[in-house]
Design a protein around this motif. Structure first.
Motif, PDB file in Angstrom:
ATOM      1  N   HIS A 264      64.735 -98.532 -57.649  1.00 39.76           N
ATOM      2  CA  HIS A 264      63.592 -98.467 -56.736  1.00 39.76           C
ATOM      3  C   HIS A 264      63.979 -97.659 -55.504  1.00 39.76           C
ATOM      4  N   LEU A 265      63.282 -96.541 -55.299  1.00 39.20           N
ATOM      5  CA  LEU A 265      63.516 -95.676 -54.140  1.00 39.20           C
ATOM      6  C   LEU A 265      62.219 -95.431 -53.367  1.00 39.20           C
ATOM      7  N   PHE A 266      61.248 -96.299 -53.521  1.00 42.53           N
ATOM      8  CA  PHE A 266      59.951 -96.131 -52.878  1.00 42.53           C
ATOM      9  C   PHE A 266      60.067 -96.219 -51.348  1.00 42.53           C
ATOM     10  N   GLY A 267      59.103 -95.599 -50.664  1.00 43.45           N
ATOM     11  CA  GLY A 267      59.010 -95.756 -49.224  1.00 43.45           C
ATOM     12  C   GLY A 267      60.146 -95.157 -48.433  1.00 43.45           C
ATOM     13  N   ASN A 268      60.694 -94.034 -48.900  1.00 36.53           N
ATOM     14  CA  ASN A 268      61.711 -93.313 -48.136  1.00 36.53           C
ATOM     15  C   ASN A 268      61.124 -91.977 -47.665  1.00 36.53           C
ATOM     16  N   LYS A 269      61.967 -91.011 -47.382  1.00 36.83           N
ATOM     17  CA  LYS A 269      61.510 -89.687 -46.971  1.00 36.83           C
ATOM     18  C   LYS A 269      62.088 -88.624 -47.911  1.00 36.83           C
ATOM     19  N   ILE A 270      62.287 -89.000 -49.155  1.00 39.25           N
ATOM     20  CA  ILE A 270      63.004 -88.152 -50.117  1.00 39.25           C
ATOM     21  C   ILE A 270      62.184 -86.909 -50.458  1.00 39.25           C
ATOM     22  N   CYS A 271      62.774 -85.752 -50.242  1.00 42.85           N
ATOM     23  CA  CYS A 271      62.142 -84.493 -50.607  1.00 42.85           C
ATOM     24  C   CYS A 271      62.965 -83.723 -51.644  1.00 42.85           C
ATOM     25  N   ARG A 272      64.131 -84.284 -51.996  1.00 38.70           N
ATOM     26  CA  ARG A 272      65.004 -83.594 -52.937  1.00 38.70           C
ATOM     27  C   ARG A 272      65.796 -84.594 -53.755  1.00 38.70           C
ATOM     28  N   ILE A 273      65.978 -84.260 -55.046  1.00 36.86           N
ATOM     29  CA  ILE A 273      66.825 -85.058 -55.925  1.00 36.86           C
ATOM     30  C   ILE A 273      67.878 -84.139 -56.524  1.00 36.86           C
ATOM     31  N   SER A 274      69.139 -84.430 -56.270  1.00 38.23           N
ATOM     32  CA  SER A 274      70.208 -83.613 -56.830  1.00 38.23           C
ATOM     33  C   SER A 274      70.241 -83.764 -58.350  1.00 38.23           C
ATOM     34  N   PRO A 275      70.260 -82.663 -59.115  1.00 39.13           N
ATOM     35  CA  PRO A 275      70.305 -82.750 -60.575  1.00 39.13           C
ATOM     36  C   PRO A 275      71.486 -83.543 -61.107  1.00 39.13           C
ATOM     37  N   SER A 276      72.602 -83.572 -60.365  1.00 44.97           N
ATOM     38  CA  SER A 276      73.798 -84.264 -60.850  1.00 44.97           C
ATOM     39  C   SER A 276      73.593 -85.767 -60.971  1.00 44.97           C
ATOM     40  N   ILE A 277      72.632 -86.307 -60.243  1.00 44.60           N
ATOM     41  CA  ILE A 277      72.369 -87.745 -60.296  1.00 44.60           C
ATOM     42  C   ILE A 277      72.040 -88.197 -61.711  1.00 44.60           C
ATOM     43  N   PHE A 278      71.314 -87.365 -62.439  1.00 48.80           N
ATOM     44  CA  PHE A 278      70.838 -87.762 -63.752  1.00 48.80           C
ATOM     45  C   PHE A 278      71.955 -87.860 -64.792  1.00 48.80           C
ATOM     46  N   ASP A 279      73.125 -87.297 -64.482  1.00 45.58           N
ATOM     47  CA  ASP A 279      74.245 -87.352 -65.429  1.00 45.58           C
ATOM     48  C   ASP A 279      74.684 -88.779 -65.720  1.00 45.58           C
ATOM     49  N   GLY A 280      74.608 -89.659 -64.710  1.00 43.77           N
ATOM     50  CA  GLY A 280      75.124 -91.008 -64.895  1.00 43.77           C
ATOM     51  C   GLY A 280      74.068 -92.058 -65.142  1.00 43.77           C
ATOM     52  N   LEU A 281      72.796 -91.661 -65.158  1.00 41.40           N
ATOM     53  CA  LEU A 281      71.722 -92.652 -65.288  1.00 41.40           C
ATOM     54  C   LEU A 281      71.133 -92.679 -66.689  1.00 41.40           C
ATOM     55  N   GLN A 282      71.994 -92.624 -67.670  1.00 44.87           N
ATOM     56  CA  GLN A 282      71.540 -92.565 -69.054  1.00 44.87           C
ATOM     57  C   GLN A 282      70.849 -93.845 -69.524  1.00 44.87           C
ATOM     58  N   ASN A 283      71.106 -94.965 -68.838  1.00 43.79           N
ATOM     59  CA  ASN A 283      70.522 -96.243 -69.254  1.00 43.79           C
ATOM     60  C   ASN A 283      69.297 -96.633 -68.431  1.00 43.79           C
ATOM     61  N   LEU A 284      68.854 -95.732 -67.558  1.00 46.99           N
ATOM     62  CA  LEU A 284      67.733 -96.053 -66.681  1.00 46.99           C
ATOM     63  C   LEU A 284      66.442 -96.207 -67.499  1.00 46.99           C
ATOM     64  N   VAL A 285      65.740 -97.313 -67.256  1.00 47.98           N
ATOM     65  CA  VAL A 285      64.486 -97.618 -67.938  1.00 47.98           C
ATOM     66  C   VAL A 285      63.292 -97.440 -66.995  1.00 47.98           C
ATOM     67  N   LEU A 286      63.496 -97.767 -65.715  1.00 38.37           N
ATOM     68  CA  LEU A 286      62.410 -97.698 -64.733  1.00 38.37           C
ATOM     69  C   LEU A 286      62.888 -96.935 -63.504  1.00 38.37           C
ATOM     70  N   LEU A 287      62.043 -96.008 -63.035  1.00 35.51           N
ATOM     71  CA  LEU A 287      62.344 -95.225 -61.826  1.00 35.51           C
ATOM     72  C   LEU A 287      61.114 -95.223 -60.932  1.00 35.51           C
ATOM     73  N   ASN A 288      61.259 -95.776 -59.732  1.00 37.33           N
ATOM     74  CA  ASN A 288      60.152 -95.868 -58.784  1.00 37.33           C
ATOM     75  C   ASN A 288      60.444 -95.002 -57.563  1.00 37.33           C
ATOM     76  N   LEU A 289      59.686 -93.917 -57.421  1.00 37.63           N
ATOM     77  CA  LEU A 289      59.830 -92.988 -56.298  1.00 37.63           C
ATOM     78  C   LEU A 289      58.537 -92.876 -55.501  1.00 37.63           C
ATOM     79  N   ASN A 290      57.728 -93.917 -55.508  1.00 36.83           N
ATOM     80  CA  ASN A 290      56.470 -93.898 -54.776  1.00 36.83           C
ATOM     81  C   ASN A 290      56.690 -93.660 -53.289  1.00 36.83           C
TER      82      ASN A 290
END
Length: 285
Positions: free
Chosen positions: A54-80
């Protein structure tokens, strides 16, 4: 602490992720909502067991592509409720993602790589600036309310959606437009492409063999479309039309939505002027 499975850091005004979090190799649920991150913390790539983020309610304008390398088991992603204007194509690495929520961001489009997420069943995109959608055939729930969508992609009718929400979009209305032209004037390239495509569909073995060694022609013909009226293949000269699908019996939809505008293409004015095909031209005002 390394055996911790759930961690709630919601509403702590964090700008950086504490370094100790990197060591939580068994962490399954992480709530970083309502903090002050301006980009998704790159240390997330070390959380190889993470299932819900859960990353909702932040000021995120960028996601580094390298993050996805380790999140192979992620089922839910909340960036609202962030400031994202795009998603990196590397998002296709989230092979187990089932639900993604991106409400209230600044997205205009989605990367085609999103279609590679074979387990994605639920996608929330309300209140962005989205004009177009990519083909996601396995979706069951789609929320695109409050965007700038006028017409849905051609493959929309092939989706097996159970729920669709698209209120507050400038959807095209069902107003007939007649053709002002009856004869087609095709370029030599288009005529040649249509001939080759028809021969390939008719199993011309000699042409098939010649095509195997011509990668340039293969690349050109890979952009072919099929006429919604006659089924013939064509390349780059077409009439863009719209057909209206009756969806009220098929799925749960936005209130008062009965007809869904879906893009269709015709190969000629002859097909456009054919009676009773249920297609409408798109008038440019």
């Amino acid at each position: 602490m390394s055996g911790l499975e759930r961690l709630n850091l919601k509403g702590n005004r964090l700008r950086r992720l504490p370094q100790e979090v990197e060591a939580l190799s068994r962490l399954k649920v992480l709530n970083l909502g309502n903090n002050n991150f301006d980009e998704a913390p790159e240390q997330l790539k070390y959380l190889v067991s993470l299932q819900k983020l859960h990353l909702f309610g932040n000021k995120i304008c960028r996601i580094s592509p390298s993050i996805f390398d380790g999140l192979q088991n992620l089922v839910l992603l909340n960036l609202n409720n962030n400031r994202l204007t795009y998603l990196p194509p590397e998002i296709q690495r989230l092979k187990n993602l089932e639900c993604m929520s991106l409400d209230n961001n600044q997205l205009r489009s989605l990367p085609k790589e999103l279609c590679c997420l074979r387990k994605l069943r639920e996608l929330h995109l309300s209140h962005n600036s989205i004009i177009g959608l990519c083909k996601m055939k396995r979706l069951r729930i789609l929320d695109v309310a409050g965007n700038n969508i006028q017409i849905f992609p051609t493959d929309m009718e092939n989706l097996e959606l159970e729920e669709l929400y698209c209120e507050d979009n400038p959807l095209l209305e069902k107003n007939p437009v007649s053709a002002i032209q009856e004869e087609d004037i095709l370029t030599l390239k288009e005529l040649t492409a249509r001939f080759i495509l028809s021969q390939l569909e008719n199993k011309n073995i000699y042409l098939h063999r010649a095509m195997q060694n011509n990668l340039e022609v293969q690349a050109v013909l890979s952009h072919k479309r099929k006429c919604a009226q006659c089924g013939s293949s064509f390349l780059s000269m077409w009439l863009e039309c719209v057909k209206f699908l009756d969806v009220k019996q098929q799925m749960t939809t936005s209130r008062n939505l009965e007809l869904l505008p879906v893009r269709a293409f015709l190969c000629s004015y002859k097909c456009f002027n054919h009676p009773d095909h249920g297609l409408f031209g798109i008038a440019v005002l």
